[in-house]
Design an enzyme around this catalytic site. Structure first.
Site, PDB file in Angstrom:
ATOM      1  N   CYS A  26       0.869  -1.173   0.000  1.00 56.09           N
ATOM      2  CA  CYS A  26       0.000   0.000   0.000  1.00 56.09           C
ATOM      3  C   CYS A  26       0.907   1.224   0.000  1.00 56.09           C
ATOM      4  CB  CYS A  26      -0.938  -0.026   1.199  1.00 56.09           C
ATOM      5  SG  CYS A  26      -0.094  -0.094   2.793  1.00 56.09           S
ATOM      6  N   HIS A 533      24.821   2.365 -10.938  1.00 55.96           N
ATOM      7  CA  HIS A 533      23.513   1.895 -11.415  1.00 55.96           C
ATOM      8  C   HIS A 533      23.369   2.280 -12.885  1.00 55.96           C
ATOM      9  CE1 HIS A 533      19.160   1.444 -11.742  1.00 55.96           C
ATOM     10  NE2 HIS A 533      19.152   0.847 -10.576  1.00 55.96           N
TER      11      HIS A 533
END
Length: 610
Positions: A26, A533
């Site tokens: 959530c 990354h």
């Protein structure tokens, strides 16, 4: 924060990927269901840096992360592709109590639907503002178009819920959604509107309008899951491709129309009638109880139990009374109580946590302050209940309603704008009462905080980091990913690579090498922790076009080739290839200096640390 590392640590302490039966999330927490709870080490999970708390309620194992939950969810989900599809039979212990199972069904069913409901609700709120300021006329076609767009998620609620229910009951999502479409078919709607008696092979069929309904489709998908298992087991393999869907549709849809749907609709009506009765005779009761006890509902995971009632009321009445008004009071009161802690606390860490989480709470997301501050300090928790009850009483007496399904807070004020112009005024007054009472009660009741401890900062020797690839240097703030651009994982710089090679930026040891190959972590001999990354969201390529040349724990030398990647192919797939180079422990350094040259070659000085 290194979200991939946190995801790996969570996986390690919950029994591994193979122990995950279901994973959703959530706004602030991961929601797990496991095959074997005995493999889960809750104490270790709670102690992880980045985990606020762990809640084992409502049939789910909930790991509270905060606003960064989606990043951790993606980190875990990226590794779940390797989970075998073998089925596991549930034992009675795994199923839990009937209440937990019901709550688990509701939460799993509604979680995928929430974005659509919020989208439709906010569009409806925007439409209310446009009408209020006479920017759109209710008789215009513009109004009609915006209105049906906002109503679409609610009208087709059975179709949306069918998907979530199919995930819970482990049945075909497409077949479940097809059954929901049958319940909403124009021919069926016409028969219901005509009102003439119907039979199916002599059996009477109850005329029910399933548009916007909730309970009927959940029960119908549950029955369908057993029909599908029957069809799977007894259909001859040579004709299973044709026979199985025939049996599922021909058996499940009539059962839904004749038995399950009418029963679910009756339950739906009984729940709504009970809520309407209480609202008519004691209008203050429900908002007061919700305002006071919403934190307990959140803690126990039972807050989901109110969602079907709220969405059903919005769908049929255009507003709801059982959830939004009380939640508005509770969320604001929790924010007020937490911000009082922020002002009164002496410990800098507590002050910082209370400030950020208190602000988030008044915006509508309360889990960070609830688990991180209120629950730990206890007295402010009580203060938030007092403030929520006070605001809830006012909301109930004045008849406050919520017109759109959004998490109540300051950002959700448009959701309280509707045909009654005073409704939004009552919402604002509710906010003021809840905040003031929660804040004052928290200030008066006080709290006991641990004596502040001196911060121990690791001493790291100076390092010089060279560029790991050829390309164009750009500041981290220009990276199209908030996790990097806002320096959440640490300070650093980025390079737009011109070739498909990644080299070691210093001597050190490989600490992280993702299975997807898109990111590599390295720790220098002096203790500098570096994350490289390659690209943004390239984890979604699942290793395609990436070829790591090293392994975890391997010692490397500066300039050694670590990774090759097909730069052109990655760009063809539509991915941004900007490569952030992050010093993940940058807080341990007094200064970081970055080279500003536009073009750079691998091996040239990039970052100086001291």
């Amino acid at each position: 924060m290194n979200y991939q590392q946190l995801g790996n640590d969570i996986i390690q302490n919950i029994g591994g990927i193979d122990n995950i039966k279901q994973l959703t999330h959530c706004a602030t927490r991961l929601r797990f269901e496991f095959y074997d709870m005995n493999k889960v080490n809750t104490k270790k999970v709670e102690s992880l840096n980045g985990v606020i708390s762990v809640v084992e309620k409502g049939g789910q194992y909930q790991v509270v992360i905060g606003n960064e939950v989606q990043s951790v969810f993606r980190a875990i989900q990226s590794q779940m592709k390797d989970v075998p599809s073998t089925s596991h039979e549930e034992s009675d212990e795994e199923k839990g109590s009937i209440v937990n199972r019901i709550i688990s069904v509701i939460s799993t069913t509604f979680t995928p639907v929430i974005p659509a409901l919020i989208g439709g609700g906010m569009i409806k709120a925007v439409l209310s503002i446009l009408v209020l300021f006479n920017l759109v006329n209710e008789a215009s076609s513009t109004y009609e178009i915006i209105n049906f767009i906002s109503d679409a998620p609610f009208y087709f609620m059975p179709v949306l819920l069918a998907y979530g229910a199919s995930q819970k009951f482990k049945t075909s999502p497409i077949m479940a959604m097809t059954m929901a479409c049958a319940l909403l078919h124009p021919t069926w709607s016409g028969l219901v509107a005509a009102g003439s008696p119907l039979t199916f092979f002599g059996a009477p069929v109850v005329l029910v309008d399933y548009a916007s309904s909730v309970i009927p489709i959940i029960l119908s998908v549950w029955i369908m899951s057993y029909v599908e298992k029957f069809a799977e087991k007894y259909s001859p393999s040579i004709i299973k491709f044709f026979l199985k869907p025939l049996l599922v549709m021909f058996i499940s849809v009539p059962i839904a129309l004749i038995i399950v749907g009418p029963l679910g609709n009756l339950l739906n009506d009984l729940v709504q009638s009970g809520a309407n009765y209480l609202n008519a005779h004691v209008s203050w009761l429900i908002p007061m109880l919700m305002g006071a006890f919403q934190p307990f509902l959140t803690l126990t995971g039972t807050a989901w139990a109110m969602t079907p009632i709220a969405t059903s009321q919005i769908s049929t009445l255009g507003y709801e009374i059982v959830n939004g008004p009380g939640m508005l009071a509770s969320n604001i009161a929790q924010g007020g109580a937490t911000l009082a802690v922020a002002l009164k606390a002496k410990d800098e860490n507590l002050k910082s946590l209370a400030s950020s989480s208190g602000f988030t709470a008044v915006m509508g997301i309360t889990e960070p302050c609830l688990y991180g501050v209120l629950l730990k300090l206890k007295r402010p928790f009580v203060a938030s209940m007092i403030g929520g009850a006070a605001g809830g009483i006012y909301a109930g007496i004045t008849g406050l309603v919520r017109y759109a399904f959004v998490s109540p807070g300051l950002t959700a004020i448009p959701a309280f704008i509707g045909k009654n112009p005073m409704n939004v005024v009552h919402a604002i007054v509710t906010i003021i009462i809840s905040f003031v009472v929660g804040f004052v009660a928290s200030w008066i009741l006080g709290f006991k905080e641990d004596a502040p401890q001196e911060e121990v900062v690791a001493t790291v020797s100076k390092d010089e980091i060279v560029a790991p690839c050829d390309g164009t240097v750009k500041p981290l703030s220009e990276v199209n990913d908030d996790v990097f651009s806002q320096e959440i994982m640490g300070k650093g710089i980025a390079i737009e690579p011109s070739t498909g090679n990644l080299y070691a930026p210093c001597d050190g040891t490989i600490t992280v090498c993702f299975p997807t190959g898109h990111a590599i972590g390295l720790k220098s001999k002096n203790g500098t922790e570096i994350l490289m990354h390659v690209g943004i969201d390239t984890v979604n390529l699942q290793g395609k076009y990436f070829s790591p040349q090293i392994q975890v724990n391997e010692e490397v030398k500066k300039g050694q080739l670590l990774l090759t990647f097909d730069l052109a192919k990655i760009k063809e797939e539509g991915y941004d290839t900007t490569t952030p180079i992050i010093i993940t422990n940058s807080k341990n350094f007094s200064s970081l200096q970055f080279e500003n040259d536009t073009a750079i070659q691998h091996g040239n000085k990039l970052i100086s640390l001291a």
